[in-house]
Design a protein around this motif. Structure first.
Motif, PDB file in Angstrom:
ATOM      1  N   PHE A   1      -9.501 -22.451  -9.452  1.00  0.00           N
ATOM      2  CA  PHE A   1      -8.334 -22.387  -8.572  1.00  0.00           C
ATOM      3  C   PHE A   1      -7.560 -21.107  -8.823  1.00  0.00           C
ATOM      4  CE2 PHE A   1      -9.235 -26.890  -8.295  1.00  0.00           C
ATOM      5  CZ  PHE A   1      -8.988 -27.137  -6.951  1.00  0.00           C
ATOM      6  N   GLN A   2      -7.201 -20.426  -7.739  1.00  0.00           N
ATOM      7  CA  GLN A   2      -6.447 -19.177  -7.829  1.00  0.00           C
ATOM      8  C   GLN A   2      -5.150 -19.331  -7.062  1.00  0.00           C
ATOM      9  OE1 GLN A   2      -9.509 -16.790  -5.920  1.00  0.00           O
ATOM     10  NE2 GLN A   2      -9.884 -15.730  -7.861  1.00  0.00           N
TER      11      GLN A   2
ATOM     12  N   GLU B   1      20.016  -7.434   6.669  1.00  0.00           N
ATOM     13  CA  GLU B   1      21.091  -8.226   7.259  1.00  0.00           C
ATOM     14  C   GLU B   1      20.485  -9.394   8.033  1.00  0.00           C
ATOM     15  OE1 GLU B   1      24.017  -6.140   9.553  1.00  0.00           O
ATOM     16  OE2 GLU B   1      24.033  -4.464   8.152  1.00  0.00           O
ATOM     17  N   LYS B   2      20.951 -10.622   7.725  1.00  0.00           N
ATOM     18  CA  LYS B   2      20.530 -11.847   8.409  1.00  0.00           C
ATOM     19  C   LYS B   2      19.029 -12.106   8.300  1.00  0.00           C
ATOM     20  CE  LYS B   2      24.269 -11.598  11.755  1.00  0.00           C
ATOM     21  NZ  LYS B   2      24.621 -11.456  13.158  1.00  0.00           N
ATOM     22  N   THR B   3      18.384 -11.536   7.285  1.00  0.00           N
ATOM     23  CA  THR B   3      16.943 -11.686   7.121  1.00  0.00           C
ATOM     24  C   THR B   3      16.604 -11.823   5.645  1.00  0.00           C
ATOM     25  OG1 THR B   3      16.606 -10.288   9.058  1.00  0.00           O
ATOM     26  CG2 THR B   3      14.709 -10.632   7.651  1.00  0.00           C
ATOM     27  N   ILE B   4      15.663 -12.728   5.346  1.00  0.00           N
ATOM     28  CA  ILE B   4      15.152 -12.852   3.982  1.00  0.00           C
ATOM     29  C   ILE B   4      13.629 -12.815   4.014  1.00  0.00           C
ATOM     30  CG2 ILE B   4      17.107 -14.140   3.025  1.00  0.00           C
ATOM     31  CD1 ILE B   4      15.532 -16.717   3.472  1.00  0.00           C
ATOM     32  N   VAL B   5      13.038 -12.469   2.875  1.00  0.00           N
ATOM     33  CA  VAL B   5      11.596 -12.514   2.727  1.00  0.00           C
ATOM     34  C   VAL B   5      11.288 -13.625   1.735  1.00  0.00           C
ATOM     35  CG1 VAL B   5       9.517 -11.253   2.072  1.00  0.00           C
ATOM     36  CG2 VAL B   5      11.396 -10.051   3.185  1.00  0.00           C
ATOM     37  N   VAL B   6      10.425 -14.574   2.154  1.00  0.00           N
ATOM     38  CA  VAL B   6      10.106 -15.746   1.339  1.00  0.00           C
ATOM     39  C   VAL B   6       8.631 -15.698   0.956  1.00  0.00           C
ATOM     40  CG1 VAL B   6      10.079 -18.268   1.284  1.00  0.00           C
ATOM     41  CG2 VAL B   6      11.863 -17.076   2.559  1.00  0.00           C
ATOM     42  N   ALA B   7       8.352 -15.827  -0.342  1.00  0.00           N
ATOM     43  CA  ALA B   7       6.979 -15.858  -0.837  1.00  0.00           C
ATOM     44  C   ALA B   7       6.568 -17.313  -1.047  1.00  0.00           C
ATOM     45  CB  ALA B   7       6.860 -15.082  -2.137  1.00  0.00           C
ATOM     46  N   VAL B   8       5.483 -17.719  -0.400  1.00  0.00           N
ATOM     47  CA  VAL B   8       4.975 -19.076  -0.519  1.00  0.00           C
ATOM     48  C   VAL B   8       3.663 -19.024  -1.297  1.00  0.00           C
ATOM     49  CG1 VAL B   8       4.120 -21.079   0.748  1.00  0.00           C
ATOM     50  CG2 VAL B   8       6.063 -19.780   1.629  1.00  0.00           C
ATOM     51  N   GLU B   9       3.597 -19.762  -2.404  1.00  0.00           N
ATOM     52  CA  GLU B   9       2.391 -19.791  -3.226  1.00  0.00           C
ATOM     53  C   GLU B   9       1.578 -21.029  -2.914  1.00  0.00           C
ATOM     54  OE1 GLU B   9       2.645 -19.546  -7.433  1.00  0.00           O
ATOM     55  OE2 GLU B   9       2.756 -17.370  -7.428  1.00  0.00           O
ATOM     56  N   ARG B  10       0.257 -20.866  -2.927  1.00  0.00           N
ATOM     57  CA  ARG B  10      -0.627 -22.004  -2.759  1.00  0.00           C
ATOM     58  C   ARG B  10      -1.844 -21.810  -3.651  1.00  0.00           C
ATOM     59  NH1 ARG B  10      -2.209 -18.413   1.096  1.00  0.00           N
ATOM     60  NH2 ARG B  10      -4.337 -18.600   1.861  1.00  0.00           N
ATOM     61  N   LYS B  11      -2.473 -22.907  -4.033  1.00  0.00           N
ATOM     62  CA  LYS B  11      -3.669 -22.838  -4.872  1.00  0.00           C
ATOM     63  C   LYS B  11      -4.899 -22.967  -3.972  1.00  0.00           C
ATOM     64  CE  LYS B  11      -1.917 -24.485  -9.272  1.00  0.00           C
ATOM     65  NZ  LYS B  11      -1.853 -23.164  -9.864  1.00  0.00           N
ATOM     66  N   VAL B  12      -5.847 -22.031  -4.140  1.00  0.00           N
ATOM     67  CA  VAL B  12      -7.063 -22.014  -3.338  1.00  0.00           C
ATOM     68  C   VAL B  12      -8.254 -22.041  -4.284  1.00  0.00           C
ATOM     69  CG1 VAL B  12      -8.408 -20.704  -1.653  1.00  0.00           C
ATOM     70  CG2 VAL B  12      -5.924 -20.686  -1.535  1.00  0.00           C
TER      71      VAL B  12
END
Length: 84
Positions: free
Chosen positions: A38-39, A19-30
Motif C-alpha cells: 500500500f502506498q 483570497e477566498k481560495t484554499i488548496v486541500v491535499a487529500v491522501e488515500r492508500k492505493v
C-alpha cells in the motif's frame, strides 16, 4: 427535478495564501498492482473558501460544485479540526 449526489472529500489545508481560495491535499492508500504494497497517494484540490478563518494544517470537508474558475471545482463545507 432532483440533483445528483455531490462528491465529498476530507483533507488537510496546504495553502491559504489566495483570497477566498484554499488548496486541500487529500491522501488515500492505493495498493500497488504488482507487489501489493500500500502506498500513500496525494491529490490536491483547489476549493472556494469564503470565510477567511481557515489556516494551514486544518482538516476540512470539501464538496464538489460547478466550475468557479479555471481550477476551482470544490467548495468548503466545514472545518473538522483546527490546526494546533
Amino acid at each position: 427535478m432532483e440533483r445528483n449526489l455531490r462528491k465529498e472529500r476530507i483533507g488537510r489545508v496546504v495553502s491559504n495564501k489566495m483570497e477566498k481560495t484554499i488548496v486541500v491535499a487529500v491522501e488515500r492508500k492505493v495498493k500497488h498492482p504488482l507487489y501489493g504494497k500500500f502506498q500513500n497517494k496525494t491529490t490536491k484540490f483547489v476549493a472556494e473558501c469564503l470565510d477567511e478563518t481557515v489556516k494551514e494544517n486544518d482538516v476540512v470537508r470539501i464538496m464538489e460544485t460547478r466550475p468557479l474558475s479555471k481550477t476551482k471545482r470544490w467548495r468548503l463545507v466545514q472545518i473538522i479540526e483546527r490546526a494546533k
